[in-house]
Design a protein around this motif. Sequence first.
Motif, short mmCIF file in Angstrom:
data_model
loop_
_atom_site.label_atom_id
_atom_site.label_comp_id
_atom_site.label_asym_id
_atom_site.label_seq_id
_atom_site.Cartn_x
_atom_site.Cartn_y
_atom_site.Cartn_z
N ASP A 1 53.58 10.95 58.13
CA ASP A 1 52.56 11.93 58.53
C ASP A 1 53.19 13.12 59.25
O ASP A 1 52.81 14.27 59.02
CB ASP A 1 51.52 11.26 59.43
CG ASP A 1 50.66 10.26 58.68
OD1 ASP A 1 50.62 10.35 57.43
OD2 ASP A 1 50.03 9.40 59.33
N ILE A 2 54.17 12.82 60.09
CA ILE A 2 54.86 13.91 60.81
C ILE A 2 55.68 14.76 59.83
O ILE A 2 55.68 15.99 59.89
CB ILE A 2 55.76 13.32 61.91
CG1 ILE A 2 54.91 12.66 62.99
CG2 ILE A 2 56.64 14.43 62.51
CD1 ILE A 2 55.71 11.90 64.02
N SER A 3 56.37 14.11 58.90
CA SER A 3 57.19 14.84 57.93
C SER A 3 56.36 15.77 57.05
O SER A 3 56.81 16.85 56.68
CB SER A 3 57.95 13.84 57.05
OG SER A 3 58.82 13.04 57.82
N SER A 4 55.13 15.36 56.75
CA SER A 4 54.29 16.15 55.85
C SER A 4 53.82 17.47 56.48
O SER A 4 53.49 18.41 55.76
CB SER A 4 53.09 15.33 55.39
OG SER A 4 52.25 15.02 56.50
N VAL A 5 53.79 17.52 57.81
CA VAL A 5 53.31 18.74 58.47
C VAL A 5 54.45 19.62 58.98
O VAL A 5 54.20 20.72 59.49
CB VAL A 5 52.37 18.40 59.66
CG1 VAL A 5 51.14 17.67 59.16
CG2 VAL A 5 53.10 17.58 60.72
#
Length: 213
Positions: A35-39
């Motif tokens: 989730d962090i990588s996607s943003v």
Amino acid sequence: MIELENITLKKILPSSILDEQIVAISKAIDKSLQDISSVIPKILLLDRLEDLPEPIIDDLAWQLHADFYELANTLSKKCAVVKESKGWHRYKGTPWAIESAVSTIFQSAKVLEWFEYGGKPFFFKVTFIKEPLIDIKKVYDVISVIEETKNVRSWCEGIEFFTEVKGKSYFGGYTETFDSVEINILEFYPQNGGFETQHFSGYTEIFDKIGEM
């Protein structure tokens, strides 16, 4: 190479600690990491201005104190102003800053300093503008940009537009040949007597004359 958005803890953990409990913990953490990588790309705003919605670009212009942003009337020009704003602030007063700022209005514009065209010291001009001048307001916009960007000692002595006109040129002419006969009459008096009678003689000359227009 492992892509950051596809990485899992299980792939990078040493095999010596891969028991069932550790594997379960890594799987629980993987979801949060993905989730962090996607943003992460959303944080890199200036590198992807063309992909951002216009309201965010407006906010970035306010944050970066982008000069001449009000002159940008299209989304692509707004992106260009925001992208160049830091450079304009850093190099304000230089020919590069003037040319870069004016090019947001007329993309083909170039700045020539006085020694490049034989002018007076401390003068320059904006030239080689090839875009058609549809609205005179753009000229006033260019003047405003120049005054905001140039240094105090330099003066702009001209804004030059170049228009290319395609067409055919026709030339005409004629030649003329004619004969001219000139008769010259000579008048003389005898020198050795008391004659009062006048004597005349003459000659003719024939020549060709050619005239051109």
